[in-house]
Design an enzyme around this catalytic site. Structure first.
Site, PDB file in Angstrom:
ATOM      1  N   GLY A  11       0.835  -1.203   0.000  1.00  0.00           N
ATOM      2  CA  GLY A  11       0.000   0.000   0.000  1.00  0.00           C
ATOM      3  C   GLY A  11       0.870   1.254   0.000  1.00  0.00           C
ATOM      4  O   GLY A  11       0.510   2.289  -0.566  1.00  0.00           O
ATOM      5  N   ASN A  12       2.058   1.134   0.621  1.00  0.00           N
ATOM      6  CA  ASN A  12       2.985   2.276   0.691  1.00  0.00           C
ATOM      7  C   ASN A  12       3.501   2.692  -0.677  1.00  0.00           C
ATOM      8  O   ASN A  12       3.856   3.843  -0.879  1.00  0.00           O
ATOM      9  CB  ASN A  12       4.198   1.926   1.552  1.00  0.00           C
ATOM     10  N   LYS A 129      -6.040  -7.189  13.150  1.00  0.00           N
ATOM     11  CA  LYS A 129      -5.629  -6.232  12.117  1.00  0.00           C
ATOM     12  C   LYS A 129      -6.268  -4.860  12.344  1.00  0.00           C
ATOM     13  O   LYS A 129      -7.485  -4.708  12.242  1.00  0.00           O
ATOM     14  CB  LYS A 129      -6.045  -6.791  10.755  1.00  0.00           C
ATOM     15  N   LYS A 214      -2.465  -9.109   2.015  1.00  0.00           N
ATOM     16  CA  LYS A 214      -2.339  -9.106   0.554  1.00  0.00           C
ATOM     17  C   LYS A 214      -1.199 -10.002   0.047  1.00  0.00           C
ATOM     18  O   LYS A 214      -1.276 -10.522  -1.063  1.00  0.00           O
ATOM     19  CB  LYS A 214      -2.190  -7.687   0.010  1.00  0.00           C
ATOM     20  N   LYS A 276       5.048 -11.734   4.425  1.00  0.00           N
ATOM     21  CA  LYS A 276       5.768 -11.782   3.147  1.00  0.00           C
ATOM     22  C   LYS A 276       6.623 -13.050   3.084  1.00  0.00           C
ATOM     23  O   LYS A 276       6.631 -13.762   2.080  1.00  0.00           O
ATOM     24  CB  LYS A 276       6.660 -10.554   2.966  1.00  0.00           C
TER      25      LYS A 276
HETATM   26  P1  ADP Z   1       3.987  -3.270   2.557  1.00  0.00           P
HETATM   27  O1  ADP Z   1       3.108  -2.053   2.573  1.00  0.00           O
HETATM   28  O2  ADP Z   1       4.902  -3.315   1.378  1.00  0.00           O
HETATM   29  O3  ADP Z   1       3.233  -4.555   2.779  1.00  0.00           O
HETATM   30  P2  ADP Z   1       4.970  -3.480   5.301  1.00  0.00           P
HETATM   31  O4  ADP Z   1       5.199  -2.229   6.079  1.00  0.00           O
HETATM   32  O5  ADP Z   1       3.779  -4.307   5.617  1.00  0.00           O
HETATM   33  O6  ADP Z   1       5.016  -3.071   3.763  1.00  0.00           O
HETATM   34  O7  ADP Z   1       6.257  -4.428   5.426  1.00  0.00           O
HETATM   35  C1  ADP Z   1       7.560  -3.943   5.125  1.00  0.00           C
HETATM   36  C2  ADP Z   1       8.275  -3.544   6.407  1.00  0.00           C
HETATM   37  O8  ADP Z   1       8.594  -4.689   7.173  1.00  0.00           O
HETATM   38  C3  ADP Z   1       9.618  -2.879   6.229  1.00  0.00           C
HETATM   39  O9  ADP Z   1       9.486  -1.504   5.997  1.00  0.00           O
HETATM   40  C4  ADP Z   1      10.305  -3.153   7.574  1.00  0.00           C
HETATM   41  O10 ADP Z   1      10.206  -2.024   8.422  1.00  0.00           O
HETATM   42  C5  ADP Z   1       9.491  -4.273   8.202  1.00  0.00           C
HETATM   43  N1  ADP Z   1      10.231  -5.425   8.690  1.00  0.00           N
HETATM   44  C6  ADP Z   1       9.878  -6.130   9.784  1.00  0.00           C
HETATM   45  N2  ADP Z   1      10.706  -7.154  10.005  1.00  0.00           N
HETATM   46  C7  ADP Z   1      11.640  -7.098   9.018  1.00  0.00           C
HETATM   47  C8  ADP Z   1      12.776  -7.901   8.701  1.00  0.00           C
HETATM   48  N3  ADP Z   1      13.119  -8.949   9.443  1.00  0.00           N
HETATM   49  N4  ADP Z   1      13.498  -7.574   7.611  1.00  0.00           N
HETATM   50  C9  ADP Z   1      13.152  -6.509   6.845  1.00  0.00           C
HETATM   51  N5  ADP Z   1      12.089  -5.716   7.099  1.00  0.00           N
HETATM   52  C10 ADP Z   1      11.329  -5.999   8.170  1.00  0.00           C
HETATM   53 MG    MG Z   2       2.063  -5.017   4.533  1.00  0.00          MG
END
Ligand code: ADP
Ligand code: MG
Length: 313
Positions: A11-12, A129, A214, A276
């Site tokens: 979403g970012n 959530k 997602k 992810k």
């Molecule tokens: P998106 O909107 O792409 O789904 P999220 O904010 O949900 O993004 O997930 C990405 C974030 O996950 C990164 O910005 C980071 O801050 C965080 N993160 C948490 N744990 C980890 C990790 N082990 N390695 C890398 N990033 C991580």
């Molecule tokens: Mg996310």
């Protein structure tokens, strides 16, 4: 070698944290994201796009709430459908325009997508959530009393938010339509925001007040369309062990076994990197060739095996 690739945007990627969220801002961000997608298309890859909708559905919920005395508020599943339409439209127009400048004529279609979840999923007993706005304590209490919402306090950000269940996606309801569109040469945008969660009840589909992750939905989509690669594009170039600690180690190419081990050791935060990595693991377990987690900027290099976190069997 050309591949079939499911690309999942955060979403970012469409609405940055400090932005207001005007249509122009979102369109500009979508344009940047679509430039990366167009590059893969012009290299001959077949792509399917999925995307988050957190900030956008938050805005729709707020609009509903502010205007509820004049226009009836819509439930969460309908708001999810609305954001699939608005984000899908922006991606489909932007990607079409970029491809045209490259001389590539391709149909780009976004599809309002339902995703089946299990009504007995334990997530329904434990909503986690957070969605929508932040509220004061009295407001939060009123929502619980009047609407039965589960509210949780976020002390760090100073307010209460509604939390909804995040059940595991089982299958993509419109998968055969998505597959036919792809086979006809179209670029498909599907399962936006994790898809609209539906349960099957006496043979009928019914939307539920929940949100599907997602990345996990994107994984199911990737298997359904027999993709070679699941590519998750976020705001970090690699997943890491000991994230944000002095001993942080960024992960490059790792095996499924390593990914499973690190996941079980709890290196990846729930609700962000956790799903992810889980999606990446499931994709390989289910027979996919390669999962990639990287940033938008590194997409091309990661596909060539030169960047990102890459998980293979
Ligand atoms: P998106 O909107 O792409 O789904 P999220 O904010 O949900 O993004 O997930 C990405 C974030 O996950 C990164 O910005 C980071 O801050 C965080 N993160 C948490 N744990 C980890 C990790 N082990 N390695 C890398 N990033 C991580
Ligand atoms: Mg996310």
């Amino acid at each position: 070698m050309t591949e079939r690739i499911v690309i999942a945007f955060g979403g970012n990627a469409i609405l940055r944290a400090k932005q207001k969220g005007t249509a122009e801002e979102q369109q500009a961000n979508v344009h940047t994201a679509c430039l990366a997608v167009a590059e893969l298309v012009s290299d001959g890859h077949q792509v399917i796009v999925t995307h988050g909708n957190g900030p956008q559905v938050g805005a729709v919920l707020l609009q509903n709430e502010i205007s509820k005395d004049q226009v009836p508020a819509m439930p969460l599943d309908v708001c999810g459908a609305a954001t699939q339409g608005q984000i899908g439209y922006m991606i489909q127009q932007s990607l079409t325009n970029i491809l045209l400048t490259k001389g590539i004529m391709k149909l780009v279609v976004s599809l309002v997508t339902q995703v089946l979840v299990d009504a007995s999923d334990s997530a329904f007993q434990n909503p986690t959530k957070p969605i929508g706005s932040f509220y004061k304590t009295e407001e939060a209490e009123a929502f619980t009393r009047e609407k039965g919402w589960v509210m949780k306090e976020d002390k760090a950000r100073g307010g209460w938010r509604r939390v909804v269940p995040s059940p595991d996606p089982i299958s993509i309801v419109e998968r055969t339509a998505i597959k036919s569109l792809l086979d006809s040469g179209a670029i498909v945008i599907a399962a936006g925001g994790g898809g609209i969660p539906v349960v099957q009840c006496e043979g009928e589909f019914r939307g539920v007040e929940a949100v599907i992750d997602k990345d996990l939905a994107g994984q199911r989509l990737a298997i359904d369309v027999q993709a070679d690669t699941l590519m998750i594009l976020t705001d970090v170039a690699q997943a890491a062990l000991h994230f944000n600690a002095p001993e942080q180690i960024n992960l490059g190419a790792i095996s499924l076994k390593e990914a499973q081990l690190y996941y079980s050791e709890g290196h990846f935060k729930a609700g962000s990197m956790g799903p992810k990595i889980l999606a990446a693991i499931r994709f390989i377990e289910d027979g996919g060739k390669r999962s990639i987690i990287t940033s938008l900027e590194m997409a091309g290099e990661a596909l060539r095996g030169q960047a990102g976190t890459i998980i293979k069997s």
